[in-house]
Design a protein around this motif. Structure first.
Motif: not given
Length: 266
Positions: A98-102, A147-150
């Motif tokens: 799920l880490r890539d899709v959700n 999620l863009g939380r780099f």
């Protein structure tokens, strides 16, 4: 405090009561008494009075089932541990998918697994616990990238790298290096990003993971593009696209092709 046979049977058959025993045992007997009484009433009182989840309380107070339930036999504890292990393995696999899709759901699952890891594990299973912790860190870092939380992804990947290296797991280590490279690039540290991506690429090549290698080359190309080195960027994207096409990775090929377009566009 003594526990009678009938009380033991009731406790065994009532999972909610077991949870209350973990964090509110005094609610199940009257003050100044060594006997258990009016269990349903006191169970409700404990539920109303205490809102902390059992897993959090167990982690905070370092409570184990054997501490709270000394009357449970070893076979029962072992069975409970095996059930927990099965849950952990299933949830880690689900988070990986799920880490890539959700990504948010993947993060939620990672949180659940980390709570399960607070439960006592069978003796001799310490290496598995370290591996599960490493996989949790890797799944969390990839989800945060999506999620863009780099800034949050980097320390998770760094912890995963440390654990995978401790276990000698090159696949996991390479994936963590790639996440760290992506995070550094997004933070503007493109020289460091290139170094990390090259290190990840070398590990992927060593273990024969061509999908991971193509992804690392693509990420390196993005750092070159940000640095204004169009020639290196196009070369990297081209290599990634060719490798992805060779592997039948349509998504990877499309990603690299789009990135070549970005070079010419910007």
């Amino acid at each position: 405090m003594s526990i009678g046979t009938s009380d033991k049977l009731l406790i065994r058959r009532n999972p909610d009561l077991l949870l209350v025993l973990l964090y509110a045992p005094h609610c199940l007997r009257p003050a100044n008494s060594n006997s258990w009484c009016d269990l349903p009433y006191r169970l409700n009182a404990a539920r109303l009075r205490y809102s902390e989840s059992p897993s959090r309380h167990m982690a905070r107070c370092r409570i184990t089932h054997s501490t709270v339930f000394p009357f449970l036999d070893s076979k029962e504890l072992w069975t409970r541990s095996l059930i927990t292990i099965s849950q952990i393995q299933e949830k880690i696999a689900l988070a990986s998918r799920l880490r890539d899709v959700n990504p948010q759901e993947a993060l939620d699952i990672v949180g659940t697994v980390r709570a399960l890891l607070q439960a006592p594990q069978p003796q001799g299973d310490a290496e598995s616990a370290v591996l599960w912790q490493a996989e949790c860190a890797l799944n969390a870092s990839w989800a945060m990238v999506r999620l863009g939380r780099f800034a949050a992804a980097y320390p998770e990947a760094e912890e995963g790298l440390r654990l995978f290296q401790q276990l000698g797991k090159l696949q996991g280590a390479a994936s963590c290096l790639l996440v760290m490279g992506i995070a550094e690039g997004e933070d503007g540290n493109n020289d460091e990003a290139v170094r990390l991506c090259l290190e990840a690429e070398a590990l992927f090549l060593k273990i024969g993971d061509q999908f991971g290698r193509a992804r690392a080359i693509n990420a390196r190309g993005t750092s070159y593009r940000r640095m204004g080195d169009s020639a290196q960027a196009i070369e990297s994207y081209g290599s990634s696209m060719a490798l992805s096409r060779e592997n039948g990775d349509i998504q990877g090929e499309s990603r690299a092709l789009c990135n070549i377009g970005y070079v010419y566009l910007y």
